[in-house]
Structure formats: C-alpha cells, structure tokens
Design a protein around this motif. Structure first.
Motif, mmCIF file in Angstrom:
data_model
loop_
_atom_site.group_PDB
_atom_site.id
_atom_site.type_symbol
_atom_site.label_atom_id
_atom_site.label_comp_id
_atom_site.label_asym_id
_atom_site.label_seq_id
_atom_site.Cartn_x
_atom_site.Cartn_y
_atom_site.Cartn_z
ATOM 1 N N ILE A 103 0.881 -1.451 -0.158
ATOM 2 C CA ILE A 103 0.148 -0.112 0.035
ATOM 3 C C ILE A 103 0.818 1.238 -0.003
ATOM 4 C CG2 ILE A 103 -0.357 -0.145 2.451
ATOM 5 C CD1 ILE A 103 -3.072 0.895 1.996
ATOM 6 N N ASP A 104 2.140 1.222 0.686
ATOM 7 C CA ASP A 104 2.780 2.497 0.765
ATOM 8 C C ASP A 104 3.492 2.995 -0.467
ATOM 9 O OD1 ASP A 104 2.397 3.006 3.433
ATOM 10 O OD2 ASP A 104 4.268 2.071 4.046
ATOM 11 N N ASP A 105 3.891 1.654 -1.285
ATOM 12 C CA ASP A 105 4.351 1.906 -2.673
ATOM 13 C C ASP A 105 3.313 2.281 -3.699
ATOM 14 O OD1 ASP A 105 5.622 1.590 -5.109
ATOM 15 O OD2 ASP A 105 6.604 -0.523 -4.739
ATOM 16 N N VAL A 106 2.072 1.782 -3.462
ATOM 17 C CA VAL A 106 0.846 2.252 -4.243
ATOM 18 C C VAL A 106 0.689 3.651 -4.159
ATOM 19 C CG1 VAL A 106 -1.604 2.040 -4.808
ATOM 20 C CG2 VAL A 106 -0.130 -0.122 -4.556
ATOM 21 N N GLU A 107 0.306 4.013 -2.955
ATOM 22 C CA GLU A 107 0.162 5.296 -2.624
ATOM 23 C C GLU A 107 1.190 6.757 -3.148
ATOM 24 O OE1 GLU A 107 -2.638 4.857 1.487
ATOM 25 O OE2 GLU A 107 -0.390 5.376 1.800
ATOM 26 N N LYS A 108 2.321 6.091 -3.249
ATOM 27 C CA LYS A 108 3.534 6.843 -3.728
ATOM 28 C C LYS A 108 3.443 6.967 -5.180
ATOM 29 C CE LYS A 108 7.246 5.940 -0.132
ATOM 30 N NZ LYS A 108 8.310 5.264 0.082
ATOM 31 N N ARG A 109 2.880 5.976 -5.825
ATOM 32 C CA ARG A 109 2.913 5.959 -7.103
ATOM 33 C C ARG A 109 1.815 6.825 -7.724
ATOM 34 N NH1 ARG A 109 6.077 2.040 -9.723
ATOM 35 N NH2 ARG A 109 7.008 0.464 -8.331
ATOM 36 N N LEU A 110 0.854 6.938 -6.938
ATOM 37 C CA LEU A 110 -0.612 7.506 -7.089
ATOM 38 C C LEU A 110 -0.424 8.985 -6.490
ATOM 39 C CD1 LEU A 110 -3.347 4.846 -6.731
ATOM 40 C CD2 LEU A 110 -2.232 5.640 -8.697
ATOM 41 N N GLY A 111 0.232 9.108 -5.689
ATOM 42 C CA GLY A 111 0.505 10.525 -4.887
ATOM 43 C C GLY A 111 -0.539 10.774 -3.813
ATOM 44 N N LYS A 112 -1.405 9.832 -3.669
ATOM 45 C CA LYS A 112 -2.655 10.230 -2.720
ATOM 46 C C LYS A 112 -2.780 8.822 -1.856
ATOM 47 C CE LYS A 112 -5.607 8.470 -6.398
ATOM 48 N NZ LYS A 112 -6.630 8.970 -7.186
ATOM 49 N N LYS A 113 -3.555 8.811 -0.815
ATOM 50 C CA LYS A 113 -4.285 7.765 -0.064
ATOM 51 C C LYS A 113 -5.056 7.102 -0.809
ATOM 52 C CE LYS A 113 -1.755 8.662 3.807
ATOM 53 N NZ LYS A 113 -0.924 7.779 4.298
ATOM 54 N N VAL A 114 -5.013 5.494 -0.428
ATOM 55 C CA VAL A 114 -5.951 4.899 -1.135
ATOM 56 C C VAL A 114 -6.574 3.693 -0.056
ATOM 57 C CG1 VAL A 114 -4.652 4.669 -3.356
ATOM 58 C CG2 VAL A 114 -4.014 3.215 -1.767
ATOM 59 N N ASN A 115 -7.445 3.233 -0.382
ATOM 60 C CA ASN A 115 -8.187 2.145 0.433
ATOM 61 C C ASN A 115 -7.474 0.658 0.513
ATOM 62 O OD1 ASN A 115 -10.558 0.033 1.055
ATOM 63 N ND2 ASN A 115 -11.195 1.911 1.972
ATOM 64 N N LEU A 116 -7.198 0.297 1.554
ATOM 65 C CA LEU A 116 -6.596 -0.864 1.688
ATOM 66 C C LEU A 116 -7.350 -2.014 0.954
ATOM 67 C CD1 LEU A 116 -4.200 -2.699 2.798
ATOM 68 C CD2 LEU A 116 -5.611 -3.184 4.537
ATOM 69 N N ALA A 117 -8.698 -1.996 1.106
ATOM 70 C CA ALA A 117 -9.630 -3.036 0.355
ATOM 71 C C ALA A 117 -9.500 -2.977 -1.225
ATOM 72 C CB ALA A 117 -10.997 -2.863 0.931
ATOM 73 N N SER A 118 -9.256 -1.543 -1.720
ATOM 74 C CA SER A 118 -8.966 -1.572 -3.115
ATOM 75 C C SER A 118 -7.914 -2.028 -3.786
ATOM 76 C CB SER A 118 -9.190 0.067 -3.418
ATOM 77 O OG SER A 118 -10.193 0.582 -3.050
ATOM 78 N N VAL A 119 -6.780 -2.123 -2.950
ATOM 79 C CA VAL A 119 -5.364 -2.420 -3.359
ATOM 80 C C VAL A 119 -5.629 -3.883 -3.273
ATOM 81 C CG1 VAL A 119 -3.053 -2.920 -2.571
ATOM 82 C CG2 VAL A 119 -4.079 -0.689 -2.175
ATOM 83 N N LYS A 120 -6.112 -4.715 -2.144
ATOM 84 C CA LYS A 120 -6.465 -5.967 -2.012
ATOM 85 C C LYS A 120 -7.201 -6.599 -3.401
ATOM 86 C CE LYS A 120 -8.636 -9.832 0.598
ATOM 87 N NZ LYS A 120 -9.427 -10.164 1.533
ATOM 88 N N MET A 121 -8.215 -5.881 -3.782
ATOM 89 C CA MET A 121 -9.069 -6.205 -5.144
ATOM 90 C C MET A 121 -8.144 -6.201 -6.325
ATOM 91 S SD MET A 121 -11.854 -7.532 -5.981
ATOM 92 C CE MET A 121 -12.738 -7.253 -4.515
ATOM 93 N N ALA A 122 -7.495 -4.949 -6.255
ATOM 94 C CA ALA A 122 -6.708 -5.179 -7.505
ATOM 95 C C ALA A 122 -5.536 -6.173 -7.537
ATOM 96 C CB ALA A 122 -5.708 -3.803 -7.594
#
Length: 230
Positions: free
Chosen positions: A40-59
């Motif tokens: 999740i930290d890596d994903v947020e850095k790439r998007l430049g914003k906070k994201v929902n953990l459930a959304s990362v899991k679904m992806a």
C-alpha cells in the motif's frame, strides 16, 4: 472506475519489480490481505494520494486471477515445446574470446577452421568475439592466433544442445524456464547461444552429465504429460 483502474495499474507497477511475488501469485500461494498491506505505501507513492486497503487487495485479486490463467496457458506452451525437444551432447570443447580488431584480422582463417570443425560457434559482443570450438580446432587456434588478440580462454567445456520445434521461436519463457532450473541446482552456464531452434548450453565439463540428465528428465516428464492429454 477511473480510480480503480489507477490503483490496478499502480499495483501492477509495484509488483513488476518483485518477480518472486508475481510467481507466488501465479501459483495461488499468496495471502492477499498481507500483500496489500505490504504494497500500500508503494501504491500510494505511485498515485500521489491515499488509497483504501480493500481497493489494493481487490486489485491484487484481479491480477492474481489474470496471472493464473496466463501461467496455465504459458505452461501448456512450454510443455509442448520442451516435450518435443531432443538433446545432443558435445564434449571436449573450449571457449576463446578475441578482441574485435584481432578477430577481424583472423576471420578468413577462422572460417577455414569452421569448415572442418566437429563443433564451432561464433558470437559477437561489444568490442570482442567469442568462438566455441572442439579441442582439435581450439589447439590450432592457440598456435595461430597472436596472444595479444586473446581476451579470455575457458577450457574443459561441454555443450548440451536442445533442439526444439519451430514453435520455440514464438513461445516466451522456454530459455528462462530451463536456465532457472539449472541455476536452482547451482550450475553455472558458461555460454548460452540461441541458433534458430537450437538452444546451446555451454557448461563446465564436470557439470555436463548433471545438466544433460536434468534436461532429459524434464523432457521425459513433459512427454508423459503430453501423452496423458492426447
């Protein structure tokens, strides 16, 4: 939908630098929740914003399903190609690398040697050329090639040639699969050459029997799988 697509892309990019994790996903042996927390930290850095953990899991779940199907399709292709392959064992060869300028000066003589060689391969790199030849030709080269033309010599080598059907030219992962298997057994490949449908593995003579047996067992295993599905 745009947000989910962005998260999916970020997850794919985050996993691209972690091939071992991707392999585990393909094998369906990953805890999706734990992996989501890890990424999740890596994903947020790439998007430049906070994201929902459930959304990362679904992806991750969607990507795992895709990779599983892709892996099954790839495995079928690998089984067909490797299962239809055959092996040739070429013993008593050596590897000699010449500086490029020296190799060009010797080229006509080198090709004369190639015509009578039991085994002869040429590959060109940046600034040098490597010749793989049977020991008889190698000894002649050692006598005729000036020492200042020679960059490196590796003696006591053996070539195992895997000849495959033409399908190998369009099948990704065959060489990677075989080399990974050899690497897992601690075997160093001195040189690898691809020549049309031939995959040539040059190894130390002491490893040659193990390499041949490993590849032969793999071919036989895949042939048995093919016969079961005929």
């Amino acid at each position: 939908m745009r947000k989910k697509a962005s998260i999916s892309r970020a997850v794919r990019e985050a996993l691209a630098s972690r091939p071992c994790v991707v392999e585990a996903l393909k094998m369906n042996i990953v805890n999706y929740s734990a992996l989501a927390r890890f990424l999740i930290d890596d994903v947020e850095k790439r998007l430049g914003k906070k994201v929902n953990l459930a959304s990362v899991k679904m992806a991750i779940v969607r990507l795992a399903r895709y990779e599983t199907v892709r892996r099954e399709s790839l495995e079928k292709s690998l089984i067909r190609v490797i299962g239809a392959s055959s092996l040739t064992f070429v013993d008593d060869i050596a590897v000699i690398t010449l500086w490029e300028k020296g190799a060009y000066k010797m080229m006509s003589k080198l090709f004369e040697k190639a015509e009578k060689a039991r085994f002869f391969q040429i590959t060109q790199g940046v600034g040098h050329m490597t010749f793989i030849a049977d020991n008889n030709i190698y000894e002649e080269l050692r006598q005729e090639v000036p020492s200042n033309f020679i960059e490196a010599i590796i003696e006591n080598q053996t070539a195992i040639v895997m000849t495959s059907p033409r399908e190998i030219l369009e099948t990704p992962g065959v060489v990677s699969y075989v080399t990974s298997m050899l690497s897992s057994k601690g075997i160093n490949i001195t040189q690898f050459i691809s020549c049309h449908t031939d995959s040539i593995f040059v190894v130390n003579k002491q490893d040659a029997i193990q390499v041949y047996m490993t590849l032969n067992e793999l071919i036989e295993k895949f042939r048995q799988i093919m016969r079961k599905h005929d």
